[in-house]
Scaffold this motif. Structure first.
Motif: not given
Length: 176
Positions: A103-113
């Motif tokens: 999908t090339v929609d690569w996203s992992v959020l580190a904004g709350a980690s």
């Protein structure tokens, strides 16, 4: 013990990352290698830079584990609870079917980690390797097919390279 159980909330100290002073050599190196593949520049570059600033602050103050909460997450999102036995919860921008490599929609959020210094250091070395000596083919592929390479893109790629389970669950192409 899981990291969350080791944190004594009475001893937590807050700090604000500030970008208004001289950048360290590692940040200057990153800026020199960075290539803008997003519509929101220099904001996207700064989103990745904040992890360099955070690592440098942790090193300067002998901090081995930090809770990182991005300002928009702190204001708008409900804090997740850690399941028993977990050290960290990775934020997924989308559901698993949309997180597939194709999908090339690569996203992992580190904004709350919760980030350990050693993991953050590995991540930043990975980030630099994606631009040095040349831009990694996976970033060029994303820039061509879904041109918004962000810190969440780099966390997705890092997680896929670091954890075989993540790679398998999301059809991550580890050979690229």
């Amino acid at each position: 013990l899981p990291i969350a159980r080791q944190l004594d909330t009475k001893k937590l100290k807050t700090f604000n990352l500030r970008y208004d002073h001289d950048a360290s050599p590692d940040i200057l190196h990153y800026r020199n290698k960075y290539r803008p593949f997003s519509y929101h520049e220099p904001t996207e570059r700064r989103c990745t830079e904040r992890f360099f600033w955070m690592r440098n602050h942790m090193l300067a103050h002998n901090i081995s584990v930090a809770l990182y909460i991005d300002s928009d997450i702190a204001m708008l999102a409900k804090a997740p609870a850690l399941p028993d036995g977990c050290d960290v919860v990775a934020g997924m921008q989308h559901s698993a079917p949309n997180m597939q490599w194709d999908t090339v929609d690569w996203s992992v959020l580190a904004g709350a980690s919760i980030l350990r210094l050693d993991v953050l250091d590995h991540y930043l070395r990975f980030v630099l390797s994606m631009y040095d000596p040349e831009v990694h083919p996976s970033l060029l592929h994303k820039a061509k097919h879904a041109p918004y390479v962000t810190d969440m893109t780099l966390w997705y790629l890092f997680a896929g390279c670091a954890d075989e389970r993540f790679a398998a669950d999301f059809g991550f192409n580890r050979s690229d």
